[in-house]
Write an enzyme that holds these catalytic residues in place. Structure first.
Site, PDB file in Angstrom:
ATOM      1  N   LEU A 130      36.698  35.722  27.119  1.00  0.00           N
ATOM      2  CA  LEU A 130      37.252  34.403  27.413  1.00  0.00           C
ATOM      3  C   LEU A 130      36.301  33.596  28.298  1.00  0.00           C
ATOM      4  O   LEU A 130      35.931  32.476  27.969  1.00  0.00           O
ATOM      5  CB  LEU A 130      38.621  34.529  28.092  1.00  0.00           C
ATOM      6  N   GLY A 236      48.269  34.455  28.818  1.00  0.00           N
ATOM      7  CA  GLY A 236      49.324  35.452  28.912  1.00  0.00           C
ATOM      8  C   GLY A 236      48.766  36.853  29.090  1.00  0.00           C
ATOM      9  O   GLY A 236      49.320  37.667  29.837  1.00  0.00           O
ATOM     10  N   ARG A 267      35.126  61.161  65.230  1.00  0.00           N
ATOM     11  CA  ARG A 267      33.984  60.542  65.905  1.00  0.00           C
ATOM     12  C   ARG A 267      34.262  60.428  67.402  1.00  0.00           C
ATOM     13  O   ARG A 267      35.254  59.808  67.812  1.00  0.00           O
ATOM     14  CB  ARG A 267      33.745  59.155  65.316  1.00  0.00           C
ATOM     15  N   GLU A 362      39.851  37.360  37.218  1.00  0.00           N
ATOM     16  CA  GLU A 362      41.243  37.203  36.804  1.00  0.00           C
ATOM     17  C   GLU A 362      41.920  36.092  37.608  1.00  0.00           C
ATOM     18  O   GLU A 362      43.096  36.181  37.970  1.00  0.00           O
ATOM     19  CB  GLU A 362      42.031  38.517  36.961  1.00  0.00           C
ATOM     20  N   GLY A 363      41.167  35.032  37.875  1.00  0.00           N
ATOM     21  CA  GLY A 363      41.675  33.919  38.667  1.00  0.00           C
ATOM     22  C   GLY A 363      41.168  34.016  40.090  1.00  0.00           C
ATOM     23  O   GLY A 363      41.426  34.995  40.792  1.00  0.00           O
ATOM     24  N   THR A 364      40.426  33.030  40.539  1.00  0.00           N
ATOM     25  CA  THR A 364      39.874  33.057  41.890  1.00  0.00           C
ATOM     26  C   THR A 364      40.985  32.892  42.928  1.00  0.00           C
ATOM     27  O   THR A 364      42.109  32.475  42.627  1.00  0.00           O
ATOM     28  CB  THR A 364      38.860  31.922  42.090  1.00  0.00           C
TER      29      THR A 364
END
Length: 384
Positions: A130, A236, A267, A362-364
């Site tokens: 895409l 979708g 540590r 997948e979308g910012t």
């Protein structure tokens, strides 16, 4: 170290998924993942067959060899996979929630029979084309086009940042046609279809990322996904993939948190473990809070999805909140480990680097922020 005991809310079957995927990860991935990340190589075919044998590909889909599991069970699998590495979860997500889901939802019966059983078994690999070199957040401006030539289609264009691209047996490719945006199945080896891997990555190195190019690719009529109408079809599928990230980010954050707790207990500075210092405990406490909230968010959205009530805005909420929480946890964990935190002896900076990509794909973060903004105000800030 789960103070809220979120996993107590899981069903017996969901716990079985958790334990099975965790055992697989501990044996087949964790001992090798740092080397794969450093070398930039992933044994894709070997892992695909193993994960297919566990039913992880398209596990939330029904029929065609898919497991038919619930949304929460799939999310828990994503969480355990991403606790190893985001690249591993991305592999499963692209295969099942993008490529397989597109064929399952929009494909013909012949297409489903041809591709889905082999993909579910891990014998065949898919990718999802895409994003383009010049169009990421705005897929509606895509330049890849398909035109009719008799009963065939001629495909031209390019896709970028495609997970599994060069190793895929089939690419689900979205292109603009005279009828709008349509999806096409492009088998590997089709004349005119070429791939090239993206090198020199500093994030998601244990993942195959490619560019796809299409030069007068001739496709038969039955390459078209018949029920994919318009841009809503690929969007979708993206919502399905984002759902996996809602859970997966919790796994990445948890791995960083556990490494920080173990390190802080062992540590010693100034004559005692650094876990005994107030500033270290404050960091750990806020990490625990962030992961507890993220885990509850994921579980709630998963239950909504299982009930058929989830919305894309809710998935955006989860993706935005949980990835940012996991990234904050990774960064805080790195400070506890000090200089050791930048080495591959520990998973922390590897996860932090990966999460920088997860924050964007997948979308910012910005796009999901605006999705929520529109849900709150009723006003779109990014559409004309």
């Amino acid at each position: 170290m789960d103070v809220l005991r979120v996993d107590d809310q899981l069903t017996q079957d969901e716990r079985l998924v958790r334990d099975t995927v965790r055992a697989f990860r501990n044996e087949a991935v964790d001992p090798y993942i740092a080397e794969w990340f450093e070398s930039g190589n992933l044994p894709v075919r070997e892992l695909a067959r193993a994960m297919g044998g566990l039913g992880l590909f398209g596990m939330h889909l029904q029929g065609y060899g898919c497991a038919g599991s619930g949304a929460v069970a799939y999310g828990i699998a994503c969480r355990e996979l991403e606790a190893a590495d985001s690249g591993l979860r991305s592999f499963v997500s692209v295969q099942g929630s993008l490529a397989m889901a597109a064929i399952h939802k929009y494909g013909s019966e012949e297409q489903k029979q041809r591709w889905l059983p082999g993909m579910a078994a891990g014998e065949l690999i898919g990718c999802f084309g895409l994003t383009e070199p010049d169009h990421g957040s705005d897929p509606g401006s895509m330049r890849t086009r398909a035109r009719r030539d008799g009963s065939d289609w001629i495909l031209n264009g390019a896709k970028m940042w495609i997970t599994n691209g060069s190793v895929a047996d089939v690419a689900v490719v979205w292109a603009r046609t005279e009828e709008g945006v349509n999806g096409f199945l492009v088998p590997a080896g089709t004349p005119g279809f070429t791939t090239s891997d993206i090198k020199r990555k500093l994030s998601l190195r244990a993942s195959v990322t490619s560019e796809l190019a299409f030069a007068d690719v001739r496709l038969p009529a039955d390459a078209l996904l018949p029920d994919a109408k318009g841009l809503k079809a690929p969007l979708g599928c993206l919502s399905e993939a984002r759902f996996g990230i809602v859970f997966g980010a919790v796994g990445a954050g948890r791995a960083c948190y556990e490494a920080a707790v173990d390190y802080a207990k062992s540590r010693e500075q100034f004559g005692r473990p650094i876990a005994g210092f107030q500033l270290t405990q404050e960091k750990l406490a806020w990490m625990e809070v962030a992961l507890g909230q993220a885990g509850l968010t994921a579980l709630h959205i998963g239950r909504l999805k299982d009930a058929g009530k989830v919305t894309s805005q809710q998935v955006s909420f989860g993706k935005l909140a949980n990835v940012r929480a996991a990234l904050d946890v990774a960064r805080q964990a790195r400070t506890i480990l000090g200089a050791n935190g930048v080495t591959l002896e520990y998973p922390v900076l590897r996860h932090a680097n990966n999460l920088e990509s997860v924050l964007t794909y997948e979308g910012t973060q910005e796009i999901h922020t605006l999705v929520l903004g529109e849900a709150i105000t009723g006003i779109s800030a990014y559409r004309g």
